[in-house]
Design a protein around this motif. Structure first.
Motif, short mmCIF file in Angstrom:
data_model
loop_
_atom_site.label_atom_id
_atom_site.label_comp_id
_atom_site.label_asym_id
_atom_site.label_seq_id
_atom_site.Cartn_x
_atom_site.Cartn_y
_atom_site.Cartn_z
N GLY A 36 -24.77 -1.16 -8.89
CA GLY A 36 -24.61 -2.76 -8.53
C GLY A 36 -23.83 -2.67 -8.36
N HIS A 37 -22.72 -1.43 -7.36
CA HIS A 37 -21.37 -1.84 -6.85
C HIS A 37 -21.35 -0.53 -6.21
CE1 HIS A 37 -19.38 -4.37 -9.24
NE2 HIS A 37 -19.24 -3.28 -10.74
N GLY A 38 -22.80 -0.47 -5.78
CA GLY A 38 -23.44 0.69 -4.53
C GLY A 38 -23.71 2.39 -4.84
N VAL A 39 -23.03 2.49 -6.37
CA VAL A 39 -22.79 4.22 -6.33
C VAL A 39 -24.47 4.61 -6.52
CG1 VAL A 39 -21.89 5.59 -7.92
CG2 VAL A 39 -20.93 3.83 -7.84
N THR A 40 -25.10 4.88 -5.59
CA THR A 40 -26.14 5.10 -5.81
C THR A 40 -26.87 6.34 -6.95
OG1 THR A 40 -26.41 6.37 -3.64
CG2 THR A 40 -27.29 3.90 -3.94
N SER A 41 -25.35 6.89 -7.08
CA SER A 41 -25.87 8.98 -7.74
C SER A 41 -24.77 9.14 -8.51
CB SER A 41 -25.99 9.57 -6.72
OG SER A 41 -25.81 11.54 -6.71
N CYS A 42 -25.45 8.54 -9.87
CA CYS A 42 -24.56 9.22 -10.62
C CYS A 42 -23.78 10.63 -10.73
CB CYS A 42 -25.09 9.44 -12.60
SG CYS A 42 -24.43 9.51 -13.74
N ASP A 43 -24.34 12.32 -9.87
CA ASP A 43 -23.83 12.67 -9.75
C ASP A 43 -23.02 12.80 -8.51
OD1 ASP A 43 -25.76 14.42 -11.60
OD2 ASP A 43 -27.19 15.18 -10.00
N GLU A 44 -23.32 12.41 -8.03
CA GLU A 44 -21.86 12.23 -6.49
C GLU A 44 -20.79 11.02 -7.44
OE1 GLU A 44 -21.59 9.99 -2.37
OE2 GLU A 44 -23.18 9.91 -3.34
N PHE A 45 -20.83 10.26 -8.35
CA PHE A 45 -19.44 9.39 -8.71
C PHE A 45 -19.13 10.45 -9.80
CE2 PHE A 45 -18.66 7.34 -12.36
CZ PHE A 45 -17.27 6.58 -11.85
N ILE A 46 -19.91 11.94 -10.22
CA ILE A 46 -18.81 12.38 -11.15
C ILE A 46 -18.24 13.25 -10.04
CG2 ILE A 46 -19.52 14.07 -12.19
CD1 ILE A 46 -21.19 12.69 -14.34
N SER A 47 -18.91 14.04 -8.95
CA SER A 47 -18.51 15.20 -8.59
C SER A 47 -17.45 14.93 -7.51
CB SER A 47 -19.25 15.66 -7.63
OG SER A 47 -20.14 14.52 -6.62
#
Length: 231
Positions: A36-47
């Motif tokens: 909901g805050h624009g983070v479409t990929s958890c993997d991208e968030f973590i990396s």
């Protein structure tokens, strides 16, 4: 025995920071509904977090930023690095991370076996870390390794951080040890290995990917179990 005191780094040397951090971030991704805050990929968030956090800790080791800067800015910088605006929950993300992370229990392969071996042979074990006092103690408690160590030396206690020679001097003072009785074991070339070497300590570079530098440590290992051949 050549050595009496073993000084271990904690994160990335014994405690599996990447796995524990990734698990914490996955929980944060779900808890705060970051899609909901624009983070479409958890993997991208973590990396992205991993990259930003590594750079911040390197700047801390070099004396560019204090601990507080890391705590207050890393999630803002993560969203900025992903091209997103800072969410209103940014402060809460940081608080949740510091709540979740120290409770994770994963150790690197061979860590417990090596600690059992060293303790069984009569070595006195210590931690020398640039981390926060209560967070590092919590990590060790939850991962079941706190009891192995006589002293937990942090930059807060020593009023100096690796590679500053003052933290190693403080470690020797706490251990009541002489230089030749001690060896430093860690994964960070500048903070752990160069810092200890320039203070006059023998070193074991935990170097799983085989990095090479102009200077050399006393020992260079790819797996923690290789410590058994040194001790």
């Amino acid at each position: 025995m050549k050595y009496k005191h073993l000084f271990f780094d904690l994160d990335h040397t014994l405690w599996d920071f990447e796995r524990n951090s990734s698990e914490s971030l996955l929980e944060i991704f779900d808890r705060f509904a970051l899609t909901g805050h624009g983070v479409t990929s958890c993997d991208e968030f973590i990396s992205t977090f991993s990259r930003v956090n590594l750079a911040l800790w390197k700047s801390f080791d070099q004396g560019t930023h204090p601990h507080s800067y890391i705590r207050e800015n890393r999630f803002r910088m993560v969203f900025e690095a992903m091209g997103l605006g800072e969410p209103s929950c940014c402060t809460q993300l940081g608080e949740a991370y510091l709540e979740l992370l120290p409770r994770k229990k994963y150790l690197l392969e061979g860590a417990t076996e090596v600690l059992d071996y060293a303790a069984g042979r009569g070595y006195v074990l210590h931690i020398v870390t640039n981390g926060f006092d209560h967070i590092q103690a919590s990590k060790m408690q939850h991962s079941g390794i706190l009891h192995y160590f006589k002293n937990i030396i942090t930059n807060e206690k020593a009023q100096a951080k690796k590679p500053d020679p003052r933290i190693f001097a403080y470690a020797l003072e706490m251990a009541r040890a002489r230089h030749q009785e001690c060896i430093m074991i860690g994964d960070n070339w500048e903070a752990d290995i160069l810092g200890a070497k320039r203070f006059g300590l023998d070193t074991v570079y935990y170097n799983p990917v085989g990095l090479c530098f102009e200077e050399v440590p006393t020992h260079d290992i790819r797996q923690l179990n290789e410590l058994k051949t040194i001790l």
